[in-house]
Design a protein around this motif. Structure first.
Motif, mmCIF file in Angstrom:
data_model
loop_
_atom_site.group_PDB
_atom_site.id
_atom_site.type_symbol
_atom_site.label_atom_id
_atom_site.label_comp_id
_atom_site.label_asym_id
_atom_site.label_seq_id
_atom_site.Cartn_x
_atom_site.Cartn_y
_atom_site.Cartn_z
ATOM 1 N N ALA A 352 0.826 -1.206 0.000
ATOM 2 C CA ALA A 352 0.000 0.000 0.000
ATOM 3 C C ALA A 352 0.861 1.257 0.000
ATOM 4 O O ALA A 352 0.618 2.198 -0.767
ATOM 5 N N ARG A 353 1.873 1.281 0.853
ATOM 6 C CA ARG A 353 2.754 2.458 0.910
ATOM 7 C C ARG A 353 3.517 2.636 -0.407
ATOM 8 O O ARG A 353 3.723 3.765 -0.875
ATOM 9 N N GLN A 354 3.942 1.520 -1.011
ATOM 10 C CA GLN A 354 4.640 1.588 -2.292
ATOM 11 C C GLN A 354 3.746 2.190 -3.372
ATOM 12 O O GLN A 354 4.175 3.053 -4.154
ATOM 13 N N LEU A 355 2.498 1.742 -3.428
ATOM 14 C CA LEU A 355 1.560 2.247 -4.422
ATOM 15 C C LEU A 355 1.287 3.738 -4.218
ATOM 16 O O LEU A 355 1.185 4.500 -5.196
ATOM 17 N N LEU A 356 1.165 4.157 -2.964
ATOM 18 C CA LEU A 356 0.954 5.584 -2.692
ATOM 19 C C LEU A 356 2.139 6.411 -3.174
ATOM 20 O O LEU A 356 1.960 7.491 -3.763
ATOM 21 N N ALA A 357 3.345 5.910 -2.938
ATOM 22 C CA ALA A 357 4.543 6.627 -3.395
ATOM 23 C C ALA A 357 4.557 6.717 -4.919
ATOM 24 O O ALA A 357 4.864 7.780 -5.494
ATOM 25 N N GLU A 358 4.222 5.620 -5.590
ATOM 26 C CA GLU A 358 4.195 5.627 -7.055
ATOM 27 C C GLU A 358 3.138 6.581 -7.594
ATOM 28 O O GLU A 358 3.280 7.128 -8.697
ATOM 29 N N ALA A 359 2.082 6.794 -6.818
ATOM 30 C CA ALA A 359 1.013 7.706 -7.230
ATOM 31 C C ALA A 359 1.339 9.162 -6.918
ATOM 32 O O ALA A 359 0.547 10.058 -7.241
ATOM 33 N N GLY A 360 2.491 9.414 -6.279
ATOM 34 C CA GLY A 360 2.887 10.778 -5.949
ATOM 35 C C GLY A 360 2.501 11.207 -4.551
ATOM 36 O O GLY A 360 2.513 12.405 -4.236
ATOM 37 N N PHE A 361 2.164 10.230 -3.697
ATOM 38 C CA PHE A 361 1.755 10.545 -2.327
ATOM 39 C C PHE A 361 2.669 9.837 -1.332
ATOM 40 O O PHE A 361 2.195 9.148 -0.416
ATOM 41 N N ALA A 362 3.973 10.006 -1.502
ATOM 42 C CA ALA A 362 4.931 9.351 -0.611
ATOM 43 C C ALA A 362 4.734 9.785 0.841
ATOM 44 O O ALA A 362 5.016 9.019 1.775
ATOM 45 N N ASN A 363 4.258 10.997 1.040
ATOM 46 C CA ASN A 363 4.008 11.504 2.403
ATOM 47 C C ASN A 363 2.550 11.364 2.812
ATOM 48 O O ASN A 363 2.127 11.953 3.802
ATOM 49 N N GLY A 364 1.797 10.608 2.034
ATOM 50 C CA GLY A 364 0.395 10.408 2.353
ATOM 51 C C GLY A 364 -0.452 11.624 2.018
ATOM 52 O O GLY A 364 -0.007 12.556 1.348
ATOM 53 N N PHE A 365 -1.680 11.630 2.519
ATOM 54 C CA PHE A 365 -2.575 12.766 2.278
ATOM 55 C C PHE A 365 -3.706 12.735 3.298
ATOM 56 O O PHE A 365 -3.941 11.725 3.974
ATOM 57 N N ASP A 366 -4.415 13.846 3.390
ATOM 58 C CA ASP A 366 -5.566 13.973 4.277
ATOM 59 C C ASP A 366 -6.851 13.802 3.461
ATOM 60 O O ASP A 366 -6.941 14.271 2.318
ATOM 61 N N ILE A 367 -7.841 13.167 4.055
ATOM 62 C CA ILE A 367 -9.103 12.937 3.362
ATOM 63 C C ILE A 367 -10.197 12.696 4.388
ATOM 64 O O ILE A 367 -9.928 12.223 5.502
ATOM 65 N N GLU A 368 -11.424 13.035 4.041
ATOM 66 C CA GLU A 368 -12.562 12.767 4.913
ATOM 67 C C GLU A 368 -13.084 11.354 4.663
ATOM 68 O O GLU A 368 -13.253 10.939 3.515
ATOM 69 N N LEU A 369 -13.312 10.624 5.722
ATOM 70 C CA LEU A 369 -13.956 9.316 5.671
ATOM 71 C C LEU A 369 -15.286 9.431 6.396
ATOM 72 O O LEU A 369 -15.317 9.608 7.610
ATOM 73 N N THR A 370 -16.391 9.376 5.666
ATOM 74 C CA THR A 370 -17.705 9.424 6.299
ATOM 75 C C THR A 370 -18.197 7.997 6.537
ATOM 76 O O THR A 370 -17.890 7.077 5.785
ATOM 77 N N SER A 371 -18.968 7.826 7.598
ATOM 78 C CA SER A 371 -19.485 6.503 7.935
ATOM 79 C C SER A 371 -20.713 6.632 8.817
ATOM 80 O O SER A 371 -20.770 7.494 9.697
ATOM 81 N N TYR A 372 -21.697 5.786 8.562
ATOM 82 C CA TYR A 372 -22.822 5.649 9.474
ATOM 83 C C TYR A 372 -22.776 4.309 10.207
ATOM 84 O O TYR A 372 -23.696 3.947 10.941
ATOM 85 N N VAL A 373 -21.692 3.573 10.011
ATOM 86 C CA VAL A 373 -21.595 2.200 10.513
ATOM 87 C C VAL A 373 -21.452 2.190 12.025
ATOM 88 O O VAL A 373 -20.664 2.936 12.606
ATOM 89 N N GLN A 374 -22.238 1.349 12.661
ATOM 90 C CA GLN A 374 -22.150 1.103 14.099
ATOM 91 C C GLN A 374 -21.952 -0.389 14.319
ATOM 92 O O GLN A 374 -22.483 -1.196 13.558
ATOM 93 N N PRO A 375 -21.209 -0.800 15.335
ATOM 94 C CA PRO A 375 -20.506 0.018 16.322
ATOM 95 C C PRO A 375 -19.390 0.864 15.689
ATOM 96 O O PRO A 375 -18.821 0.490 14.656
ATOM 97 N N ARG A 376 -19.075 1.965 16.321
ATOM 98 C CA ARG A 376 -18.112 2.901 15.764
ATOM 99 C C ARG A 376 -16.712 2.297 15.654
ATOM 100 O O ARG A 376 -15.901 2.734 14.842
ATOM 101 N N GLN A 377 -16.443 1.259 16.466
ATOM 102 C CA GLN A 377 -15.126 0.614 16.387
ATOM 103 C C GLN A 377 -14.835 0.072 14.993
ATOM 104 O O GLN A 377 -13.684 -0.007 14.584
ATOM 105 N N TRP A 378 -15.876 -0.298 14.250
ATOM 106 C CA TRP A 378 -15.657 -0.828 12.916
ATOM 107 C C TRP A 378 -15.121 0.276 11.997
ATOM 108 O O TRP A 378 -14.210 0.044 11.207
ATOM 109 N N SER A 379 -15.698 1.461 12.105
ATOM 110 C CA SER A 379 -15.213 2.600 11.320
ATOM 111 C C SER A 379 -13.826 3.024 11.781
ATOM 112 O O SER A 379 -12.960 3.369 10.966
ATOM 113 N N GLU A 380 -13.615 2.987 13.091
ATOM 114 C CA GLU A 380 -12.309 3.378 13.631
ATOM 115 C C GLU A 380 -11.223 2.393 13.201
ATOM 116 O O GLU A 380 -10.056 2.774 13.031
#
Length: 515
Positions: A352-380
């Motif tokens: 996964a980290r290799q693919l992100l680097a190849e995509a130009g995101f070697a330092n990762g990125f910020d993004i919103e993850l929305t979820s209505y799934v309960q229990p919340r531990q599953w989303s976490e």
């Protein structure tokens, strides 16, 4: 211990000690057997209890208690049996004739007839009606009255699962009543032909039912043993569980599995688990609906997401109860859900980290993850797995209806949810909803849309399989949509209640009774 295992080992704050509250153990059970009222709590509020205008499982359940369709699917055998229609016949691959049952009354006392069937089918199949799940009715062309108790249904294309759709998602409206009160009026005071009638609706708060003693003779749901149902909506799991422990409700479901042993220690409660046809998923905005700069438009980023999540650990340690990881983006038993056609992604954070680097995101990125799934531990858990490879997901937990509204507006770069296919055992009940160009389609792939139309336009099983195999391969090659795990419903209820769970995730309160 890995990040995933640390997170997966957590449980709800409520503990065995927390359950052993004074006054909750040792006293007589307070189930409402004396008043013959079954008190039910759901977590997701249904703003419109007309099942055509909500896509929530709770809405389907609520509608199933007071409405009937032309046919009914037996929950034990999945065999289609008569309901409002006593007989049916395939004239050809796109024409169905129905003989309607005589002597059926709606809850307002009016007579059921062919006019009600024609009105219902022609209304919900019209795109201008804007039903919540258009793909459930897109196969219908029109219905015509061939007699006071006879109807011919014309299909746009061969639809092998037609009777399942008619049984599970096509209840019949009373034409005269609904035309008189309008759609909003019907939602406030609905009328059907089912074994319960709705007596009161408090929008997004509660629904009250009473047994309909005029339910037609020979109806597949039978005469309910319990006279009244009271459904309330409580939005959070902790309060819901407290209501059960305090004996202020008799039945809940989708409780955190961590609480099963604790609940079963109490002398007046019991719990059970049953796998359903629902699967958890992660939708990725490959089409860029939420913005052209969205990292999910990059194939390697989407593939990185697949490799980042240990789905087997989620199924085994969080969902539990026999949860499985679907290989293909559908429930394994559904016709056309061929795991061999899917591209497989193992849990591989380094990849996964290799693919992100190849995509130009070697330092990762910020993004919103929305979820209505309960229990919340599953989303976490998903959030934690993503963060471990550099995808800094900001988790935004929402109510189901609110997330659906944002999804339909095209605002979600990455969203977590679940889909139960309306319990229809055919991939036509899941793949078109997410990939045919509709509100939930975040791929917008013309080739994929063509394949789904091809698979849904023939009764030839081999041709359908070929089209769906190609669609599954394309969905997984392009990493559009991540199937996370199957759901295992966890029920908890008063021991005085005789209740049976079925794998189609459709509680039948009209079959419940007091012991």
């Amino acid at each position: 211990m890995t990040i995933g295992r640390r997170l997966l080992g957590q449980s709800l704050a409520a503990t065995a000690g927390g359950l052993a509250l004074p006054g909750l153990i040792g006293g007589p059970a307070q189930a409402q057997r004396g008043t013959d009222t079954l008190r039910i709590v759901f977590r997701d509020a249904v703003p419109n209890i007309d099942p055509y205008f909500n896509s929530l499982r709770i809405g389907l359940i609520i509608g199933h208690q007071y409405m009937d369709g032309l046919v009914h699917r037996d929950p034990e055998t999945f065999r289609i049996v008569p309901a409002l229609a006593s007989e049916w016949n395939w004239v050809n691959t796109t024409t169905l004739d129905f003989t309607l049952r005589r002597g059926v009354k709606f809850h307002d006392g009016s007579d059921f007839s062919a006019d009600d069937v024609v009105y219902t089918v022609n209304t919900v199949s019209n795109p201008e009606t804007r039903v919540a799940t258009p793909s459930n009715y897109a196969w219908m062309d029109r219905a015509e009255k061939t007699g006071d108790h006879a109807v011919r249904l014309h299909l746009k294309r061969p639809t092998p699962a037609a009777l399942d759709y008619l049984a599970l998602v096509t209840p019949i409206w009373p034409k005269a009543y609904r035309e008189r009160v309008g759609g909003d009026g019907f939602a406030r005071a609905p009328v059907g032909t089912g074994p319960y009638r709705v007596t009161k609706v408090e929008v997004s708060a509660s629904v009250e039912y009473e047994r309909f003693d005029g339910y037609y003779q020979g109806g597949p749901k039978g005469r309910p043993a319990i006279r009244r149902l009271l459904v309330r909506y409580i939005p959070d799991a902790a309060t819901e569980l407290t209501e059960l422990l305090g004996q202020r409700t008799d039945w809940i479901w989708n409780m955190n599995p961590d609480q099963i042993d604790n609940v079963n220690r109490l002398p007046y409660l019991q719990s059970l688990q049953q796998e359903s046809m629902r699967i958890g998923y992660l939708s990725l905005d490959a089409a860029g609906r939420s913005g052209a700069g969205n990292p999910m438009t990059n194939l390697k980023v989407r593939q990185a997401v697949w490799h980042a999540i240990d789905r087997q650990q989620m199924a085994d340690r969080l969902v539990r109860g026999g949860s499985r990881v679907p290989i293909a983006p559908c429930y394994p038993s559904q016709f056309g859900c061929n795991a061999d056609a899917a591209v497989r992604y193992d849990y591989n954070p380094a990849k996964a980290r290799q693919l992100l680097a190849e995509a130009g995101f070697a330092n990762g990125f910020d993004i919103e993850l929305t979820s209505y799934v309960q229990p919340r531990q599953w989303s976490e858990a998903v959030q934690s797995y993503l963060q471990a490879v550099g995808i800094r997901a900001r988790l935004n937990l929402m109510q189901v209806a609110a997330q659906i509204q944002r999804a339909w507006r095209g605002e979600l770069a990455m969203s977590m949810g679940s889909w139960g296919s309306y319990s229809i055992n055919d991939v036509s009940a899941i793949l078109p909803n997410f990939f045919d160009g509709g509100n939930d389609d975040y791929a917008r792939d013309p080739e994929l849309q063509r394949l789904l139309l091809e698979g849904g336009s023939t009764a030839d099983e081999e041709a359908r399989k070929r089209a769906y195999d190609a669609a599954i391969r394309r969905i997984t090659e392009q990493a559009y949509w991540v199937p996370l795990h199957t759901y295992v419903n966890t029920y908890a209820y008063q021991k005085q209640l005789d209740f049976k769970a079925y794998p189609d995730e459709l509680p039948r309160f009209y079959l419940a009774k007091w012991k």
